[in-house]
Write an enzyme that holds these catalytic residues in place. Structure first.
Site, PDB file in Angstrom:
ATOM      1  N   LYS A  52       9.552  -8.261  -2.480  1.00  0.00           N
ATOM      2  CA  LYS A  52      10.024  -7.337  -3.520  1.00  0.00           C
ATOM      3  C   LYS A  52      11.541  -7.269  -3.392  1.00  0.00           C
ATOM      4  O   LYS A  52      12.138  -6.197  -3.295  1.00  0.00           O
ATOM      5  CB  LYS A  52       9.347  -5.961  -3.306  1.00  0.00           C
ATOM      6  CG  LYS A  52       9.515  -4.982  -4.445  1.00  0.00           C
ATOM      7  CD  LYS A  52       8.819  -5.356  -5.726  1.00  0.00           C
ATOM      8  CE  LYS A  52       9.183  -4.383  -6.834  1.00  0.00           C
ATOM      9  NZ  LYS A  52       8.854  -4.895  -8.181  1.00  0.00           N
TER      10      LYS A  52
ATOM     11  N   TYR B 132       4.215  -1.268   9.382  1.00  0.00           N
ATOM     12  CA  TYR B 132       3.106  -0.875  10.256  1.00  0.00           C
ATOM     13  C   TYR B 132       3.539  -0.581  11.690  1.00  0.00           C
ATOM     14  O   TYR B 132       2.705  -0.353  12.556  1.00  0.00           O
ATOM     15  CB  TYR B 132       2.028  -1.972  10.258  1.00  0.00           C
ATOM     16  CG  TYR B 132       1.247  -2.033   8.956  1.00  0.00           C
ATOM     17  CD1 TYR B 132       1.900  -2.134   7.745  1.00  0.00           C
ATOM     18  CD2 TYR B 132      -0.134  -1.977   8.953  1.00  0.00           C
ATOM     19  CE1 TYR B 132       1.211  -2.178   6.549  1.00  0.00           C
ATOM     20  CE2 TYR B 132      -0.844  -2.022   7.762  1.00  0.00           C
ATOM     21  CZ  TYR B 132      -0.175  -2.118   6.566  1.00  0.00           C
ATOM     22  OH  TYR B 132      -0.867  -2.159   5.397  1.00  0.00           O
TER      23      TYR B 132
ATOM     24  N   ASP C 295       4.475  -7.761  -7.263  1.00  0.00           N
ATOM     25  CA  ASP C 295       3.744  -7.160  -8.388  1.00  0.00           C
ATOM     26  C   ASP C 295       3.288  -8.236  -9.369  1.00  0.00           C
ATOM     27  O   ASP C 295       2.164  -8.194  -9.887  1.00  0.00           O
ATOM     28  CB  ASP C 295       4.570  -6.068  -9.077  1.00  0.00           C
ATOM     29  CG  ASP C 295       6.040  -6.413  -9.237  1.00  0.00           C
ATOM     30  OD1 ASP C 295       6.506  -7.394  -8.630  1.00  0.00           O
ATOM     31  OD2 ASP C 295       6.727  -5.707  -9.994  1.00  0.00           O
TER      32      ASP C 295
ATOM     33  N   ASP D  92      -1.751  -7.021   3.250  1.00  0.00           N
ATOM     34  CA  ASP D  92      -2.904  -6.130   3.385  1.00  0.00           C
ATOM     35  C   ASP D  92      -3.495  -5.852   2.002  1.00  0.00           C
ATOM     36  O   ASP D  92      -4.710  -5.945   1.771  1.00  0.00           O
ATOM     37  CB  ASP D  92      -2.430  -4.824   4.053  1.00  0.00           C
ATOM     38  CG  ASP D  92      -3.571  -3.940   4.509  1.00  0.00           C
ATOM     39  OD1 ASP D  92      -4.731  -4.282   4.249  1.00  0.00           O
ATOM     40  OD2 ASP D  92      -3.287  -2.888   5.114  1.00  0.00           O
TER      41      ASP D  92
END
Ligand SMILES: NC(=O)c1ccc[n+]([C@@H]2O[C@H](COP(=O)([O-])OP(=O)(O)OC[C@H]3O[C@@H](n4cnc5c(N)ncnc54)[C@H](O)[C@@H]3O)[C@@H](O)[C@H]2O)c1
Length: 350
Positions: free
Chosen positions: A185, A134, A218, A242
């Site tokens: 991840k 971001y 995930d 988010d």
């Protein structure tokens, strides 16, 4: 309490009006009226003046005890410049590195999952709020052609990763919680998320009473739906936080139920519902104001007024239990009637 109020755009205005009513009612009950300063920043202001926020805007915000925001985003400002300056800008400039998003189901009837209820959905998410993807580091080359190259960098610093992970453990320790799960991840994003792995292990070692676990983001998204009861505290990066907190909103009955705090512990912090400005619903008296009202409860807690925060939370729970809600969660009332119901419950509290 000196509070800056930025209602912003779309349903941000509708729900903030109700949150302000609730704060006013609370002031009547306790005799301690918050002083509210309404700042007009948002798409209308930007389109009329060309200014997203004034030159001293961030300093002005720092002069308040807290900032209450509705939502920002308007189709008339397609590049979202004003939202970037007002919301992301404030997160960065005031260094609000903790995005605190409690996910608590307050009535079984609102749970979208089969055979699950309030005992299964009660955890908090700490989303890193000042780094990640971001930060707008990157660029585009040959834009608009078939050779376009678009680069959006993800920034992870030791300081940024360490302070959010440490905050998650500190919160767990302070609230008698025994489990912290970090989601990344790192199998695919082997540079930045190796840093998350290292720091998580280092920080966890300092909290032997807390079980530290790791899930790939995930898998965590899947388990949030299949078995949300396994979580107490989740800590993750800006983007993943988010996304998974929208799943969290759904677990609470809908996005309109979810509250959040953007915190720099000890400093001026910002409180807002998780949802956006939902332009199609704006001004129609249909938006659910509960996320905004519960955000004021988070603000009250943060400012040390926990008794008042519990009054607001109880008033919301009572309204939901009585079915006095907007249509998104199965009720028949409009935004302002829900606010009025909660105001009445606050006024009858002691
Ligand atoms: N923090 C923020 O200010 C924030 C957060 C997310 C999106 N946005 C902005 O908001 C605009 C709209 O984004 P979006 O449509 O992706 O997300 P959104 O949260 O505004 O809406 C998503 C869905 O949830 C529903 N919804 C959201 N809040 C609700 C409420 N209080 N009551 C009833 N239903 C509600 C909407 O009708 C819509 O179907 C965009 O400009 C986006 O950039 C702002």
């Amino acid at each position: 309490m000196n509070i800056a109020v930025i209602a912003g755009d779309g349903i941000g205005r509708d729900v903030t009006a109700e949150a302000v009513k609730v704060l006013g009612a609370l002031g009547e009950v306790t005799g301690r009226r918050p002083v509210l300063e309404h700042l007009p920043w948002g798409a209308d202001h930007y389109l009329a003046t060309g200014e997203t926020l004034p030159a001293n805007g961030y300093d002005l915000l720092r002069s308040f005890d807290a900032v209450l925001v509705g939502a920002l985003g308007d189709p008339r400002v397609p590049d979202n410049r004003h939202a970037r300056d007002i919301l992301l800008g404030t997160r960065f400039e005031l260094d609000l590195y903790v995005n605190f998003r409690p996910v608590k189901l307050i009535a079984d009837a609102l749970c979208p999952l089969k055979d699950r209820g309030t005992k299964d959905v009660d955890f908090v998410v700490f989303r890193e709020n000042t780094e990640g993807v971001y930060v707008s580091v990157g660029g585009r080359f040959k834009a608009g052609t078939e050779d376009e190259v678009a680069i959006q960098e993800e920034i992870n610093t030791w300081k940024g990763v360490h302070r959010i992970i440490r905050h998650a453990f500190e919160y767990a320790a302070a609230h008698g919680l025994t489990k912290v799960c970090m989601a990344d991840k790192s199998n695919a994003m082997q540079q930045g998320h190796a840093l998350w792995q290292r720091v998580f292990k280092e920080v966890a070692a300092g909290y032997p009473g807390i079980t530290a676990t790791h899930q790939y983001i995930d898998a965590l998204a899947m388990f949030l739906v299949k078995d949300p009861g396994q979580y107490q505290v989740i800590v993750t990066n800006n983007l993943f936080g988010d996304i998974i907190t929208d799943i969290g909103g759904a677990l609470q009955g809908g996005l309109g139920m979810a509250a959040s705090g953007n915190l720099h512990p000890g400093k001026t912090s910002l409180f807002e519902p998780v949802h956006g400005s939902a332009p199609p619903l704006a001004g129609k008296n249909v938006a659910n104001p509960i996320g905004a009202i519960l955000s004021t409860a988070l603000m009250l807690d943060y400012l040390g007024h926990d008794h008042e925060a519990r009054i607001v939370e109880r008033a919301v729970s009572d309204a939901v239990a009585a079915g006095a809600t907007t249509t998104d969660i199965g009720g028949t009332l409009g935004t302002s009637a829900v606010g009025d119901t909660i105001v009445r419950a606050v006024k009858s509290a002691r």
